[in-house]
Enzyme design. Structure first.
Site, PDB file in Angstrom:
ATOM      1  N   LYS A   1     -13.804   0.145  -4.292  1.00 43.48           N
ATOM      2  CA  LYS A   1     -14.867   0.479  -3.329  1.00 43.48           C
ATOM      3  C   LYS A   1     -15.973   1.269  -4.022  1.00 43.48           C
ATOM      4  O   LYS A   1     -17.153   1.050  -3.751  1.00 43.48           O
ATOM      5  CB  LYS A   1     -14.297   1.316  -2.176  1.00 43.48           C
TER       6      LYS A   1
ATOM      7  N   HIS B   1       8.918 -26.459  -1.410  1.00 43.62           N
ATOM      8  CA  HIS B   1       8.379 -27.559  -2.210  1.00 43.62           C
ATOM      9  C   HIS B   1       7.285 -27.093  -3.168  1.00 43.62           C
ATOM     10  O   HIS B   1       6.620 -27.908  -3.792  1.00 43.62           O
ATOM     11  CB  HIS B   1       7.855 -28.663  -1.283  1.00 43.62           C
TER      12      HIS B   1
ATOM     13  N   GLU C   1       0.821  -1.218   0.000  1.00 45.11           N
ATOM     14  CA  GLU C   1       0.000   0.000   0.000  1.00 45.11           C
ATOM     15  C   GLU C   1       0.849   1.260   0.000  1.00 45.11           C
ATOM     16  O   GLU C   1       0.420   2.303  -0.476  1.00 45.11           O
ATOM     17  CB  GLU C   1      -0.933   0.022   1.220  1.00 45.11           C
TER      18      GLU C   1
HETATM   19  O1  PA5 Z   1      -3.231   1.764   5.954  1.00 49.07           O
HETATM   20  C1  PA5 Z   1      -4.402   2.106   5.874  1.00 49.07           C
HETATM   21  O2  PA5 Z   1      -4.787   3.254   6.188  1.00 49.07           O
HETATM   22  C2  PA5 Z   1      -5.446   1.125   5.391  1.00 49.07           C
HETATM   23  O3  PA5 Z   1      -4.893  -0.112   5.120  1.00 49.07           O
HETATM   24  C3  PA5 Z   1      -6.538   0.967   6.445  1.00 49.07           C
HETATM   25  O4  PA5 Z   1      -5.954   0.544   7.655  1.00 49.07           O
HETATM   26  C4  PA5 Z   1      -7.585  -0.057   6.014  1.00 49.07           C
HETATM   27  O5  PA5 Z   1      -8.119   0.277   4.773  1.00 49.07           O
HETATM   28  C5  PA5 Z   1      -8.729  -0.126   7.045  1.00 49.07           C
HETATM   29  O6  PA5 Z   1      -9.308   1.137   7.204  1.00 49.07           O
HETATM   30  P1  PA5 Z   1     -10.354   1.445   8.354  1.00 49.07           P
HETATM   31  O7  PA5 Z   1      -9.655   1.366   9.664  1.00 49.07           O
HETATM   32  O8  PA5 Z   1     -10.830   2.854   8.068  1.00 49.07           O
HETATM   33  O9  PA5 Z   1     -11.456   0.434   8.253  1.00 49.07           O
END
Ligand code: PA5
Length: 410
Positions: free
Chosen positions: A401, A287, A266
């Protein structure tokens, strides 16, 4: 022993990049004001550590099962630590991280007959998985506990002013705020990581000490593992190595590897850039994927997390009568055998043209986990900048989303 990093196989010159890492790390709070509150482990927990410990203690007295509702950065860090070390005296059930009806059904079944507490973690409380699971689990718990019990059994963590915050006030739940100055995947040392870890009976002080020690090393040591690692992968990335596989011979590190994959995926996968983060658990995966690593395209980096003392002790018994062909193992402990497989793999892969970085910790404990987490977060923050991307946003996650919300009629 402090965590250390060694390199094997093809390498690239990293000296200049390591110097750059120092400047980039120092410039983080100014360049990314508002999302770098995690940089100082102690301030990340400021004001909440006592509340976390108190709640964890209370929960451990009244419950045997903790449900953590959260996804991505809101559950991966805690899950990595708890899976590696094992929860003590409390079962931990992970929810809010899937939309599978089958899995949710199984989660509800696992709660049958248990005394349940719940930590709901959702930054803005807009994400579908934790939001929908919280509704189902809230109803489930309300059918079993009265208002007063619910108030002490449920803790909500979200952004101050979010709907989750309001719900905490309306229902009398303890609200532990999501640390505003941190992106979700950088919250390992905040209440997001700490409350589940403490409730699982693990030592949060030792964990924080590990993080702080790594932070101190980064500030003080010229050659620290975070900058060495960030420089290593970027130098090789520029030389055409576009895939990195995090591997360990300890299966209990699988969730840590998934946390690492999210952190780097990310943070770096944007603007058409980024080293693809993958992971494997050896020796099992030797393996399956071992052939590809050894003899596939020479574009892969391998990062090993090694443990000097894995805490196990199982010697192979002698059994001459069986004539099973394994007498060469007589009396050898599995710690020795696993280590031999690890050394052999590093040698074979590095000699086969795979650049290998080996990160070694003394043992798997809270302190080591704290060191690893801080090291990877710091490395990722500078690595993303070396690559020329913003390591703290994740706009790409929004695309699916939008179409999903359209289908669901949000
Ligand atoms: O690093 C990030 O900000 C994301 O990976 C969020 O943690 C993830 O999308 C979950 O978001 P939220 O806590 O708003 O549900």
């Amino acid at each position: 022993m402090q965590m250390k990093m060694e390199c094997f196989g093809p390498q690239a010159d990293t000296a200049a990049l390591e110097k750059q890492c120092r400047a980039l790390y120092a410039g983080l709070p100014v360049r990314y004001d508002g999302v770098t509150g995690w940089l100082d482990c102690m301030t990340a927990t400021e004001g909440y550590l006592d509340a976390v410990k108190e709640k964890a203690k209370e929960w451990r007295e009244i419950a045997d099962t903790l449900v953590v509702v959260g996804v991505g950065g809101s559950n991966q860090a805690a899950r990595g630590v708890i899976d590696a070390l094992g929860a003590r005296g409390m079962d931990v059930v992970w929810a809010g991280n899937t939309l599978s009806a089958y899995e949710l059904q199984r989660t509800l079944e696992r709660l049958e007959g248990r005394s349940v507490v719940m930590h709901v973690i959702a930054k803005n409380f807009e994400t579908l998985e934790p939001g929908s699971h919280y509704r189902v689990l809230r109803r489930y718990m309300e059918q079993r506990y009265d208002e007063k019990e619910m108030a002490r059994r449920v803790v909500l963590t979200g952004t101050v002013g979010s709907r989750l915050h309001e719900m905490a006030k309306e229902r009398g739940h303890l609200f532990l705020p999501f640390p505003v100055p941190s992106g979700g995947r950088y919250t390992a040392f905040t209440v997001v990581g700490l409350l589940p870890i403490a409730a699982a009976g693990l030592d949060v002080d030792a964990y924080l000490r590990g993080g702080m020690d790594m932070q101190r090393r980064i500030l003080e040591e010229e050659n620290n593992p975070a900058f060495a690692y960030a420089a290593w992968r970027n130098a090789l990335g520029s030389a055409g190595f576009d895939t990195e596989m995090l591997v360990s011979f300890e299966p209990r590190f699988e969730r840590l590897a998934r946390w690492w994959r999210q952190l780097f995926g990310e943070s770096e996968g944007k603007d058409g850039k980024g080293i693809f983060p993958a992971y494997s658990i050896y020796s099992e995966d030797l393996h399956s994927i071992g052939q590809y690593v050894q003899a596939g395209p020479r574009r892969m980096l391998e990062t090993f997390i090694c443990v000097r003392n894995d805490g196990g002790c199982v010697p192979v018994p002698e059994d001459k009568a069986a004539r099973d062909g394994f007498d060469y193992l007589d009396g050898r402990d599995f710690t020795f055998i696993n280590d031999a497989a690890q050394r052999a793999t590093i040698a074979a892969h590095s000699e086969g043209g795979v650049p290998c970085a080996v990160l070694t910790v003394e043992r798997v404990d809270e302190y080591a986990m704290g060191q690893l987490y801080y090291m990877f977060m710091a490395a990722c923050a500078v690595s993303g900048q070396l690559l020329g991307v913003n390591p703290f946003d994740q706009e790409g996650v929004e695309a699916y989303k939008r179409s999903m919300f359209a289908i669901l009629g949000k």
